[in-house]
Design an enzyme around this catalytic site. Structure first.
Site, mmCIF file in Angstrom:
data_model
loop_
_atom_site.group_PDB
_atom_site.id
_atom_site.type_symbol
_atom_site.label_atom_id
_atom_site.label_comp_id
_atom_site.label_asym_id
_atom_site.label_seq_id
_atom_site.Cartn_x
_atom_site.Cartn_y
_atom_site.Cartn_z
ATOM 1 C CB CYS A 151 0.799 7.031 -5.505
ATOM 2 S SG CYS A 151 -0.346 6.523 -4.215
ATOM 3 C CG HIS A 278 0.399 4.028 -10.528
ATOM 4 N ND1 HIS A 278 1.397 4.529 -9.719
ATOM 5 C CD2 HIS A 278 -0.743 4.066 -9.784
ATOM 6 C CE1 HIS A 278 0.884 4.850 -8.538
ATOM 7 N NE2 HIS A 278 -0.403 4.583 -8.549
ATOM 8 C CD GLU A 289 -0.811 2.153 -15.211
ATOM 9 O OE1 GLU A 289 0.286 2.627 -15.536
ATOM 10 O OE2 GLU A 289 -1.016 1.569 -14.133
ATOM 11 C CE LYS A 308 3.080 1.418 -7.438
ATOM 12 N NZ LYS A 308 3.501 1.950 -8.743
ATOM 13 C CG HIS A 313 1.815 1.615 -3.940
ATOM 14 N ND1 HIS A 313 2.712 2.594 -4.294
ATOM 15 C CD2 HIS A 313 0.579 2.095 -4.287
ATOM 16 C CE1 HIS A 313 2.057 3.610 -4.832
ATOM 17 N NE2 HIS A 313 0.771 3.321 -4.844
ATOM 18 C CG PHE A 373 -4.771 7.918 -2.836
ATOM 19 C CD1 PHE A 373 -5.205 7.039 -3.800
ATOM 20 C CD2 PHE A 373 -4.536 7.418 -1.560
ATOM 21 C CE1 PHE A 373 -5.409 5.698 -3.528
ATOM 22 C CE2 PHE A 373 -4.730 6.074 -1.266
ATOM 23 C CZ PHE A 373 -5.172 5.219 -2.246
#
Length: 385
Positions: A151, A278, A289, A308, A313, A373
């Site tokens: 990502c 994110h 976050e 998002k 995503h 990830f």
């Protein structure tokens, strides 16, 4: 950035709420959602807008999306006229490559054997297919490769492209990411709703799309007389070194990435007027976050929002599309909202712009966060022209 200043002269976007950077931004500010039935597909995308029918048949969907975004960006920047091919590069990554082709050809092999597999299988599924295709179309003979860091891929591609230009190894680079949607991932929302930082969030919603920037040395852009839209002023990449899918529980990697991008931009946390988070809508990511943002801003965080919530995503493409959104916030002086945010979570206690769009006159610097990830983090510091 060290050495040469790196500017943005072109933008390209394909998403579920708009094709073209301005159409995408309009969709964000109109609070449109491109998510239906738990996915955010580019339902109206026609690859033949950017390539011939034959080229489209020989390309996976992720390459089709990337070519469309790149074509928009080069058109806005007035390229490739007058560019030395050896000084013109392409960094167009993908988190996973051509999964649609992998799935289709595996089925063909199981049903028909070796003869059922397309001879174009490898060139359609390889992660660098988009970068190679764009380079061929533009005769870009300079630095060219594909990045894959889950990502965080989009932000890494833009940041690494900026560093190549800053070092003097290229004058112009097409940088961005692309992804075609798929469903088989355990972190997906059971409700099919993307609601970052909301107390009811239960996982992310897959979207698809592509984003691209034309990055250029300032000297080169000014010599061409092209409009400078903004700057990639800072970039930082870190690793959590903690878990293959979970972020570090103290947000150390994310914190370090943001602080590193600010150092690279010769800026301080007080200079930041907006953070494009994110913000995946997963219980763990959004909490961590938020903690990292507290670490960086010491209780004085600026407004934060997650695009998002509108488009889902986009995995590797998320960072590139969100960089376009961050630049748009600066250019328009308008913060995009976090839609679907209705129930506050005590552990997510920042201003997520749920009432947006919100005017932000004088916005000069935005951070764009991407955390992947594998624990791979990237942060871009984008500033006004």
């Amino acid at each position: 950035m060290a050495s040469r200043s790196v500017v943005i002269t072109g933008r390209g976007v394909v998403t579920s709420i708009g094709e073209g950077a301005d159409a995408f931004l309009d969709g964000l500010y109109e609070r449109r959602s491109g998510i239906a039935d738990g996915l955010g597909p580019c339902a109206e995308f026609d690859p033949e807008v950017a390539m011939t029918a034959k080229e489209a048949r020989r390309s996976d969907r992720f390459t089709q999306l990337a070519v469309a975004a790149a074509e928009q960006a080069v058109a806005e920047a007035g390229l490739p006229d007058g560019i030395e091919p050896e000084r013109f590069g392409v960094l167009m990554g993908s988190a996973v490559g051509g999964l649609e082709s992998v799935e289709r050809e595996c089925k063909n092999w199981l049903e028909k054997g070796d003869r059922g597999v397309s001879p174009l299988f490898v060139t359609m599924m390889m992660p660098n297919a988009a970068a190679g295709t764009i380079a061929i179309r533009l005769n870009a003979q300079g630095p060219g490769f594909s990045i894959a860091s889950a990502c965080a891929t989009g932000a890494h591609a833009i940041g690494e492209a900026a560093r190549i230009i800053a070092r003097g190894e290229a004058d112009v680079i097409v940088a961005g990411l692309t992804i075609a949607a798929f469903k088989s991932l355990g972190a997906l929302s059971k409700a099919g709703i993307s609601r970052p930082f909301d107390a009811r969030r239960d996982g992310f919603v897959m979207g698809e799309g592509a984003g691209a920037f034309i990055l250029e040395s300032e000297e080169h852009a000014r010599a061409r007389g092209v409009k400078i839209r903004g700057r990639v002023a800072g970039y930082s990449a870190t690793n959590d070194a903690f878990h293959i899918t979970e972020p570090d529980r103290e947000g150390r990697g994310a914190t370090a990435a943001m602080l590193g991008a600010l150092r690279d931009a010769d800026a301080t946390p007080a200079d930041v007027g907006y953070v494009n988070a994110h913000g995946t809508s997963t219980p763990y990511n959004d909490r961590v976050e938020t903690l990292a943002l507290h670490n960086v801003f010491n209780g004085g965080a600026p407004p934060v929002s997650s695009t998002k919530s509108a488009i889902g995503h986009l995995l590797g493409a998320a960072g590139a599309v969100e960089a376009v959104a961050s630049l748009g916030a600066i250019e328009r002086g308008l913060l995009p909202p976090t839609i679907n945010y209705e129930e506050p979570d005590p552990e997510c206690d920042l201003d997520y712009v749920p009432d947006g769009p919100r005017e932000a006159p004088g916005l000069e610097l935005a951070l764009s966060n991407s955390f992947g990830f594998g624990g791979q983090n990237a942060c871009l510091a984008i500033t006004s022209a």
